[in-house]
Design a protein around this motif. Structure first.
Motif, PDB file in Angstrom:
ATOM      1  N   GLY A 182       0.800  -1.209   0.000  1.00 47.53           N
ATOM      2  CA  GLY A 182       0.000   0.000   0.000  1.00 47.53           C
ATOM      3  C   GLY A 182       0.833   1.259   0.000  1.00 47.53           C
ATOM      4  N   THR A 183       1.963   1.210   0.698  1.00 49.37           N
ATOM      5  CA  THR A 183       2.849   2.372   0.749  1.00 49.37           C
ATOM      6  C   THR A 183       3.357   2.743  -0.637  1.00 49.37           C
ATOM      7  OG1 THR A 183       3.549   1.780   2.992  1.00 49.37           O
ATOM      8  CG2 THR A 183       4.974   3.282   1.770  1.00 49.37           C
ATOM      9  N   VAL A 184       3.648   1.748  -1.456  1.00 48.38           N
ATOM     10  CA  VAL A 184       4.183   2.005  -2.806  1.00 48.38           C
ATOM     11  C   VAL A 184       3.088   1.931  -3.864  1.00 48.38           C
ATOM     12  CG1 VAL A 184       6.431   1.091  -2.094  1.00 48.38           C
ATOM     13  CG2 VAL A 184       4.804  -0.420  -3.267  1.00 48.38           C
ATOM     14  N   SER A 185       1.820   1.940  -3.447  1.00 49.93           N
ATOM     15  CA  SER A 185       0.720   1.662  -4.375  1.00 49.93           C
ATOM     16  C   SER A 185       0.568   2.711  -5.471  1.00 49.93           C
ATOM     17  CB  SER A 185      -0.595   1.522  -3.608  1.00 49.93           C
ATOM     18  OG  SER A 185      -0.905   2.713  -2.904  1.00 49.93           O
ATOM     19  N   TYR A 186       0.862   3.978  -5.167  1.00 47.41           N
ATOM     20  CA  TYR A 186       0.699   5.011  -6.203  1.00 47.41           C
ATOM     21  C   TYR A 186       1.660   4.770  -7.361  1.00 47.41           C
ATOM     22  CZ  TYR A 186       0.309   9.623  -8.411  1.00 47.41           C
ATOM     23  OH  TYR A 186       0.115  10.648  -9.308  1.00 47.41           O
ATOM     24  N   SER A 187       2.924   4.546  -7.044  1.00 47.91           N
ATOM     25  CA  SER A 187       3.895   4.253  -8.109  1.00 47.91           C
ATOM     26  C   SER A 187       3.565   2.935  -8.807  1.00 47.91           C
ATOM     27  CB  SER A 187       5.311   4.200  -7.532  1.00 47.91           C
ATOM     28  OG  SER A 187       5.797   5.506  -7.268  1.00 47.91           O
ATOM     29  N   VAL A 235       8.976  -3.823  -7.746  1.00 45.91           N
ATOM     30  CA  VAL A 235      10.365  -3.348  -7.605  1.00 45.91           C
ATOM     31  C   VAL A 235      10.470  -1.903  -8.073  1.00 45.91           C
ATOM     32  CG1 VAL A 235      12.719  -3.605  -8.478  1.00 45.91           C
ATOM     33  CG2 VAL A 235      11.435  -5.628  -7.740  1.00 45.91           C
ATOM     34  N   LEU A 236       9.923  -1.630  -9.255  1.00 46.94           N
ATOM     35  CA  LEU A 236       9.959  -0.257  -9.771  1.00 46.94           C
ATOM     36  C   LEU A 236       9.111   0.675  -8.911  1.00 46.94           C
ATOM     37  CD1 LEU A 236       9.772  -0.860 -13.634  1.00 46.94           C
ATOM     38  CD2 LEU A 236      11.774  -0.317 -12.243  1.00 46.94           C
ATOM     39  N   ALA A 237       8.021   0.134  -8.349  1.00 44.69           N
ATOM     40  CA  ALA A 237       7.195   0.951  -7.463  1.00 44.69           C
ATOM     41  C   ALA A 237       7.975   1.372  -6.227  1.00 44.69           C
ATOM     42  CB  ALA A 237       5.942   0.178  -7.058  1.00 44.69           C
ATOM     43  N   TRP A 238       8.750   0.439  -5.676  1.00 46.95           N
ATOM     44  CA  TRP A 238       9.568   0.789  -4.505  1.00 46.95           C
ATOM     45  C   TRP A 238      10.596   1.856  -4.869  1.00 46.95           C
ATOM     46  CZ3 TRP A 238      14.858   0.418  -3.595  1.00 46.95           C
ATOM     47  CH2 TRP A 238      15.251   0.759  -2.285  1.00 46.95           C
TER      48      TRP A 238
END
Length: 351
Positions: free
Chosen positions: A280-285, A317-320
């Protein structure tokens, strides 16, 4: 765990579920006959994820607006929260498209692409550069609505606003269905979900009586049924990532509301997994970037388990990386810029 920390983890976990449903739908719809069967007949998986995002936005945005010392600070924070990652996404897709590794689903003129950089393309009839951008139009519309309510002093009337909008939505839906003999413009319903999220947030934070929350949920589900019937009864439209028809869409909308309410009722008793909260923390990316991962990878990797696992894994991975190196610094910078306006805003508030 403190109450505020538990609430934050709860919201992040719900975002994680929402983004997983969206990515699962986009990856598996063309790869799995079972996913196609479910989407076409029972449950629109991706729509359920986006609907959950809308409910979460309704929970968060009014609270953020109330906590901001001014509208200027609120919009500065929103700008730096949304636009830098969005622009990086657009630049990335342009680079891959110029290399022949990504193909746009819709033909866009240079002007159309330029408008996409404003995030306002949905309001002026310009096609989205990436399919998932459609939901950002409704997020922005909700920000505009909350701003208007703040200016008019109506932010303290969430239940009244929700009831009024529900009646307007139901009236428009029935009018289009039986008066104009057209399918209901169901995008209007997305704001219904956000307003319901707002009502439920006020109840969850003990600023609204439970009877109003219960009435809001009942009205929300009734409006859901009316809107779904008016928009999809007699309609079957196949999309690249699902089917627009009555049962799949109605069940996705209704299930997102029921699940959101159940999550609110159990926040004190459920410990959400950290990995889900991380998603959820990285959900936007993840939401922005996964269509690029899917589009590029399917041009490089043969269809099979390796392609599917690569699409899921690389999306996160890219989202992080996007969260760590784009979102986090830009959010921090937005707060720094916003702090410059806080003293003046507080002095004005005292007057």
């Amino acid at each position: 765990m403190s109450t505020s920390k538990a609430r934050l983890q709860f919201l992040d976990a719900l975002r994680g579920i929402a983004v997983f449903l969206v990515i699962f739908s986009h990856i598996m719809h063309e790869r799995s006959q079972l996913a196609q069967l479910i989407d076409a007949n029972y449950f629109q998986i991706g729509q359920a994820g986006v609907s959950l995002f809308f409910l979460i936005s309704g929970y968060i945005i009014p609270k953020s607006l109330n906590a901001s010392p001014s509208l200027k600070v609120f919009w500065l924070h929103r700008f730096f929260r949304l636009y830098p990652a969005y622009w990086v996404c657009l630049i990335t897709v342009l680079l891959f498209a110029s290399a022949g590794l990504y193909h746009f689903q819709e033909t866009l003129s240079p002007f159309g692409m330029a408008v996409n950089f404003t995030m306002m393309q949905g309001f002026v009839g310009i096609k989205n550069a990436i399919n998932v951008f459609w939901s950002l139009k409704f997020e922005m519309a909700f920000y505009f609505l909350m701003t208007a309510l703040s200016v008019t002093g109506m932010l303290k009337r969430p239940f009244l606003i929700f009831v009024g909008y529900s009646l307007l939505t139901a009236g428009l839906a029935l009018g289009m269905k039986f008066g104009m003999h057209k399918f209901f413009a169901y995008g209007v319903f997305n704001l219904e979900l956000m307003l319901l999220g707002w009502v439920l947030a006020e109840w969850h934070m003990k600023r609204l009586a439970g009877k109003y929350a219960a009435a809001g949920v009942a009205l929300g589900l009734l409006t859901t049924a009316i809107a779904a019937y008016a928009a999809f009864a007699g309609r079957t439209e196949e999309l690249a990532v699902g089917t627009l028809s009555l049962v799949p869409m109605a069940s996705a909308w209704g299930a997102s509301i029921v699940f959101f309410v159940a999550a609110l009722l159990t926040t004190e008793y459920v410990r959400w997994p950290r990995w889900l909260a991380w998603m959820g923390t990285v959900s936007y990316s993840a939401y922005l970037l996964h269509p690029i991962v899917i589009g590029v990878s399917q041009n490089l990797i043969p269809v099979g388990p390796l392609l599917v696992s690569t699409q899921f894994g690389l999306s996160f991975v890219l989202a992080w990386l996007g969260y760590r190196y784009i979102e986090t610094p830009s959010i921090a910078y937005g707060k720094k810029v916003g702090n410059r306006f806080m003293p003046a805003a507080r002095q004005a508030a005292r007057v």
